[in-house]
Scaffold this motif. Structure first.
Motif, PDB file in Angstrom:
ATOM      1  N   SER A   1       0.775  -1.209   0.115  1.00  0.00           N
ATOM      2  CA  SER A   1      -0.089  -0.103  -0.090  1.00  0.00           C
ATOM      3  C   SER A   1       0.929   1.162   0.028  1.00  0.00           C
ATOM      4  CB  SER A   1      -1.110  -0.037   1.265  1.00  0.00           C
ATOM      5  OG  SER A   1      -1.679  -0.941   0.950  1.00  0.00           O
ATOM      6  N   ARG A   2       2.081   1.188   0.459  1.00  0.00           N
ATOM      7  CA  ARG A   2       2.830   2.370   0.582  1.00  0.00           C
ATOM      8  C   ARG A   2       3.443   2.735  -0.773  1.00  0.00           C
ATOM      9  NH1 ARG A   2       5.974   0.336   5.786  1.00  0.00           N
ATOM     10  NH2 ARG A   2       5.588  -1.463   4.879  1.00  0.00           N
ATOM     11  N   GLN A   3       3.531   1.900  -1.634  1.00  0.00           N
ATOM     12  CA  GLN A   3       4.286   2.482  -2.957  1.00  0.00           C
ATOM     13  C   GLN A   3       2.634   2.570  -4.021  1.00  0.00           C
ATOM     14  OE1 GLN A   3       7.227   2.680  -3.769  1.00  0.00           O
ATOM     15  NE2 GLN A   3       6.985   3.353  -5.877  1.00  0.00           N
TER      16      GLN A   3
ATOM     17  N   ALA B   1      -6.335   1.201   5.830  1.00  0.00           N
ATOM     18  CA  ALA B   1      -5.467   1.547   4.715  1.00  0.00           C
ATOM     19  C   ALA B   1      -4.600   2.370   4.552  1.00  0.00           C
ATOM     20  CB  ALA B   1      -6.037   0.922   3.487  1.00  0.00           C
ATOM     21  N   HIS B   2      -3.144   2.465   3.761  1.00  0.00           N
ATOM     22  CA  HIS B   2      -2.424   3.352   4.050  1.00  0.00           C
ATOM     23  C   HIS B   2      -2.731   4.511   2.910  1.00  0.00           C
ATOM     24  CE1 HIS B   2       1.260   5.467   4.465  1.00  0.00           C
ATOM     25  NE2 HIS B   2       1.305   5.685   3.157  1.00  0.00           N
ATOM     26  N   SER B   3      -3.500   4.076   1.706  1.00  0.00           N
ATOM     27  CA  SER B   3      -4.013   5.091   1.033  1.00  0.00           C
ATOM     28  C   SER B   3      -5.141   4.664   0.466  1.00  0.00           C
ATOM     29  CB  SER B   3      -3.057   4.937  -0.433  1.00  0.00           C
ATOM     30  OG  SER B   3      -1.945   5.572  -0.371  1.00  0.00           O
TER      31      SER B   3
ATOM     32  N   PRO C   1       2.430  11.164  13.023  1.00  0.00           N
ATOM     33  CA  PRO C   1       3.914  11.195  12.430  1.00  0.00           C
ATOM     34  C   PRO C   1       4.457  11.666  11.348  1.00  0.00           C
ATOM     35  CG  PRO C   1       3.048   9.041  12.844  1.00  0.00           C
ATOM     36  CD  PRO C   1       1.837  10.048  13.138  1.00  0.00           C
ATOM     37  N   ASP C   2       3.153  12.092  10.476  1.00  0.00           N
ATOM     38  CA  ASP C   2       3.513  12.781   9.319  1.00  0.00           C
ATOM     39  C   ASP C   2       2.146  13.370   8.807  1.00  0.00           C
ATOM     40  OD1 ASP C   2       1.925  10.648   8.007  1.00  0.00           O
ATOM     41  OD2 ASP C   2       3.791   9.397   7.778  1.00  0.00           O
ATOM     42  N   GLN C   3       2.164  13.911   7.470  1.00  0.00           N
ATOM     43  CA  GLN C   3       1.148  14.582   7.193  1.00  0.00           C
ATOM     44  C   GLN C   3      -0.025  13.639   6.756  1.00  0.00           C
ATOM     45  OE1 GLN C   3       4.147  14.888   6.389  1.00  0.00           O
ATOM     46  NE2 GLN C   3       4.462  16.752   5.088  1.00  0.00           N
TER      47      GLN C   3
ATOM     48  N   ARG D   1       6.110  16.931  10.288  1.00  0.00           N
ATOM     49  CA  ARG D   1       6.106  16.756   8.928  1.00  0.00           C
ATOM     50  C   ARG D   1       7.442  15.945   8.680  1.00  0.00           C
ATOM     51  NH1 ARG D   1       3.364  20.394   6.322  1.00  0.00           N
ATOM     52  NH2 ARG D   1       4.588  20.053   4.435  1.00  0.00           N
ATOM     53  N   LYS D   2       7.217  14.947   7.574  1.00  0.00           N
ATOM     54  CA  LYS D   2       8.349  14.086   7.401  1.00  0.00           C
ATOM     55  C   LYS D   2       8.522  14.274   6.010  1.00  0.00           C
ATOM     56  CE  LYS D   2       7.536   9.115   7.096  1.00  0.00           C
ATOM     57  NZ  LYS D   2       7.114   7.888   7.767  1.00  0.00           N
ATOM     58  N   SER D   3       9.830  14.162   5.610  1.00  0.00           N
ATOM     59  CA  SER D   3      10.082  14.137   4.135  1.00  0.00           C
ATOM     60  C   SER D   3      11.294  12.810   4.170  1.00  0.00           C
ATOM     61  CB  SER D   3      10.834  15.356   3.599  1.00  0.00           C
ATOM     62  OG  SER D   3      11.864  15.778   4.631  1.00  0.00           O
TER      63      SER D   3
ATOM     64  N   PHE E   1       0.106   8.317  16.866  1.00  0.00           N
ATOM     65  CA  PHE E   1      -0.857   7.396  16.276  1.00  0.00           C
ATOM     66  C   PHE E   1      -0.787   7.246  14.844  1.00  0.00           C
ATOM     67  CE2 PHE E   1      -5.590   7.112  15.192  1.00  0.00           C
ATOM     68  CZ  PHE E   1      -5.750   5.755  15.340  1.00  0.00           C
ATOM     69  N   ASP E   2      -0.016   5.837  14.266  1.00  0.00           N
ATOM     70  CA  ASP E   2       0.305   5.674  12.909  1.00  0.00           C
ATOM     71  C   ASP E   2      -0.607   4.693  12.466  1.00  0.00           C
ATOM     72  OD1 ASP E   2       1.710   6.161  10.515  1.00  0.00           O
ATOM     73  OD2 ASP E   2       3.647   5.736  11.529  1.00  0.00           O
ATOM     74  N   ASP E   3      -0.445   4.262  10.949  1.00  0.00           N
ATOM     75  CA  ASP E   3      -1.247   3.345  10.374  1.00  0.00           C
ATOM     76  C   ASP E   3      -0.188   1.962  10.642  1.00  0.00           C
ATOM     77  OD1 ASP E   3       0.482   4.148   8.676  1.00  0.00           O
ATOM     78  OD2 ASP E   3      -0.493   3.762   7.000  1.00  0.00           O
ATOM     79  N   ILE E   4       0.943   2.234  10.356  1.00  0.00           N
ATOM     80  CA  ILE E   4       1.899   0.767  10.218  1.00  0.00           C
ATOM     81  C   ILE E   4       3.097   1.390  10.858  1.00  0.00           C
ATOM     82  CG2 ILE E   4       3.352  -0.566   8.263  1.00  0.00           C
ATOM     83  CD1 ILE E   4       1.564   0.635   6.254  1.00  0.00           C
ATOM     84  N   VAL E   5       3.628   0.516  11.716  1.00  0.00           N
ATOM     85  CA  VAL E   5       5.054   0.538  12.068  1.00  0.00           C
ATOM     86  C   VAL E   5       5.836  -0.665  11.573  1.00  0.00           C
ATOM     87  CG1 VAL E   5       6.298   0.446  14.211  1.00  0.00           C
ATOM     88  CG2 VAL E   5       4.470   1.829  14.280  1.00  0.00           C
ATOM     89  N   SER E   6       6.674  -0.169  10.900  1.00  0.00           N
ATOM     90  CA  SER E   6       7.702  -1.233  10.196  1.00  0.00           C
ATOM     91  C   SER E   6       8.933  -1.513  10.744  1.00  0.00           C
ATOM     92  CB  SER E   6       7.793  -0.903   8.645  1.00  0.00           C
ATOM     93  OG  SER E   6       8.447  -2.082   8.207  1.00  0.00           O
ATOM     94  N   THR E   7       9.984  -0.660  10.773  1.00  0.00           N
ATOM     95  CA  THR E   7      11.175  -0.473  11.277  1.00  0.00           C
ATOM     96  C   THR E   7      11.165   0.148  12.568  1.00  0.00           C
ATOM     97  OG1 THR E   7      12.109   1.408  10.221  1.00  0.00           O
ATOM     98  CG2 THR E   7      12.312  -0.542   9.049  1.00  0.00           C
ATOM     99  N   GLY E   8      10.026   0.905  12.686  1.00  0.00           N
ATOM    100  CA  GLY E   8      10.094   1.484  13.966  1.00  0.00           C
ATOM    101  C   GLY E   8      10.829   3.033  13.912  1.00  0.00           C
ATOM    102  N   GLY E   9      11.443   2.956  12.843  1.00  0.00           N
ATOM    103  CA  GLY E   9      12.522   4.346  12.788  1.00  0.00           C
ATOM    104  C   GLY E   9      11.564   5.582  12.938  1.00  0.00           C
ATOM    105  N   THR E  10      10.391   5.893  12.228  1.00  0.00           N
ATOM    106  CA  THR E  10       9.501   6.922  12.230  1.00  0.00           C
ATOM    107  C   THR E  10       9.194   7.273  13.832  1.00  0.00           C
ATOM    108  OG1 THR E  10       8.772   6.514  10.167  1.00  0.00           O
ATOM    109  CG2 THR E  10       7.573   8.121  11.508  1.00  0.00           C
ATOM    110  N   VAL E  11       8.510   6.398  14.516  1.00  0.00           N
ATOM    111  CA  VAL E  11       7.996   6.512  15.680  1.00  0.00           C
ATOM    112  C   VAL E  11       9.569   6.653  16.689  1.00  0.00           C
ATOM    113  CG1 VAL E  11       6.885   5.463  17.771  1.00  0.00           C
ATOM    114  CG2 VAL E  11       6.041   5.434  15.343  1.00  0.00           C
TER     115      VAL E  11
HETATM  116  C1  R5P Z   1       4.418   6.065   6.350  1.00  0.00           C
HETATM  117  O1  R5P Z   1       3.929   6.981   5.600  1.00  0.00           O
HETATM  118  C2  R5P Z   1       3.656   5.274   6.963  1.00  0.00           C
HETATM  119  O2  R5P Z   1       2.507   5.762   7.583  1.00  0.00           O
HETATM  120  C3  R5P Z   1       4.468   4.689   8.289  1.00  0.00           C
HETATM  121  O3  R5P Z   1       4.561   5.905   8.966  1.00  0.00           O
HETATM  122  C4  R5P Z   1       5.774   4.231   7.942  1.00  0.00           C
HETATM  123  O4  R5P Z   1       5.435   2.908   7.352  1.00  0.00           O
HETATM  124  C5  R5P Z   1       6.482   3.696   9.308  1.00  0.00           C
HETATM  125  O5  R5P Z   1       7.544   2.912   8.798  1.00  0.00           O
HETATM  126  P1  R5P Z   1       8.850   2.667   9.960  1.00  0.00           P
HETATM  127  O6  R5P Z   1       8.390   2.083  11.224  1.00  0.00           O
HETATM  128  O7  R5P Z   1       9.819   1.767   8.956  1.00  0.00           O
HETATM  129  O8  R5P Z   1       9.495   4.004  10.019  1.00  0.00           O
END
Ligand code: R5P
Length: 298
Positions: free
Chosen positions: A92-94, A126-128, A167-169, A190-192, A217-227
């Motif tokens: 969903s993210r691509q 869903a992400h998008s 954590p982002d727009q 803001r995240k870029s 509050f995020d939809d996906i936490v993958s690597t955890g880097g953003t949070v």
């Molecule tokens: C990205 O736009 C998503 O909403 C999540 O913020 C992102 O997938 C988190 O990824 P990660 O946990 O790897 O930073």
């Protein structure tokens, strides 16, 4: 007649949904051929039913996608109406072409699903959602965002100074809705991302001056880097950080990274079959069934 059918990626929702609705539940049998190809069989095929097919797509996204395409074809050949419940829709993210020549993976996946007899797609946070709707080409689509479920659990913090952090727009609307339900403020970071190197930068100024408890509050936490970068910033300023996330993928050492960055508690919902010890999983099925009823699907 209606029935619920699970595929191997069902995070356990299928049997529970069937129990709530008082309908039959069955599971596709699946195995791998020696060369890795997927084999699938519905033990007792049905015809002319409304089938709620449940498949999430993490881990092993590619296998989960192939199983889903095979299952949709089986159910279509037998003349069933298929409602796909995909609590976690992979790729969903691509959702757009960031660099020339890139695959728009979400478009490819959704168009492949649309080429089957699928009548309705139901996703969870869903992400998008808008891109999914566009790629589905007119088929019915419902995106369930269980803000109420999270709000109920997080109300316990509202007696302290509480702020919801997007954590982002892209997470701003979700954060606004959660803050409104709890009755607190929200801020948007803001995240870029550099699309070539993949390097991510956060503008954390909106977090200056926060006190008490922050719920990221995020939809996906993958690597955890953003949070983690947000939590590091807040924890260093004495703010207690709580994470609420719909899809806790938590790849590699993500959990450790989050704990080190100062995340004190993690709330999630069971959208993927992985259960991580220490995470508080909230009940999703009662809310999902209520929504499906309101939409006239069940
Ligand atoms: C990205 O736009 C998503 O909403 C999540 O913020 C992102 O997938 C988190 O990824 P990660 O946990 O790897 O930073």
């Amino acid at each position: 007649m209606m029935q619920v059918v699970s595929l191997p990626g069902d995070p356990g929702l299928g049997p529970e949904v069937a129990r709530y609705l008082g309908v039959v539940h069955s599971t596709f049998f699946s195995k791998r051929f020696p060369d890795g190809e997927v084999y699938l069989r519905l033990p007792e095929p049905v015809s002319g039913d409304r089938v709620l097919l449940v498949q999430s797509m993490y881990p092993n996204q590619n296998d989960r996608v192939v199983e889903l395409l095979l299952a949709l074809d089986v159910l279509e050949r037998y003349g069933n109406e298929v409602i796909l419940i995909s609590p976690y829709l992979a790729y969903s993210r691509q959702d757009k072409e960031f660099l020339p020549g890139e695959a728009i993976s979400l478009r490819s996946l959704v168009r492949a699903l649309s080429s089957t007899g699928l009548s309705t797609l139901v996703t969870v946070d869903a992400h998008s959602p808008s891109a999914i709707r566009e790629f589905l080409g007119g088929r019915r689509y419902i995106n369930v965002v269980p803000v109420e479920v999270f709000a109920e659990a997080l109300k316990t913090y509202r007696f302290r100074e509480l702020t919801v952090v997007a954590p982002d727009q892209g997470a701003a609307e979700r954060a606004r809705a959660l803050a409104e339900k709890i009755g607190c403020n929200y801020v948007v970071v803001r995240k870029s991302r550099d699309r070539v190197t993949g390097e991510v930068k956060h503008s954390l100024e909106p977090l200056e001056g926060l006190k008490g408890v922050a719920v990221v509050f995020d939809d996906i936490v993958s690597t955890g880097g953003t949070v983690a970068s947000i939590a590091n910033f807040l924890a260093a300023r004495g703010v207690e950080v709580v994470l609420a996330v719909s899809h806790a993928l938590l790849v590699g050492n993500a959990l450790e990274k989050l704990a080190k960055s100062g995340v004190r508690e993690i709330y999630s919902i069971p959208t993927v079959p992985v259960r991580v010890p220490g995470i508080r999983y909230l009940e999703l099925v009662p809310y999902l069934v209520k929504l499906l009823k309101e939409e006239g699907i069940v």
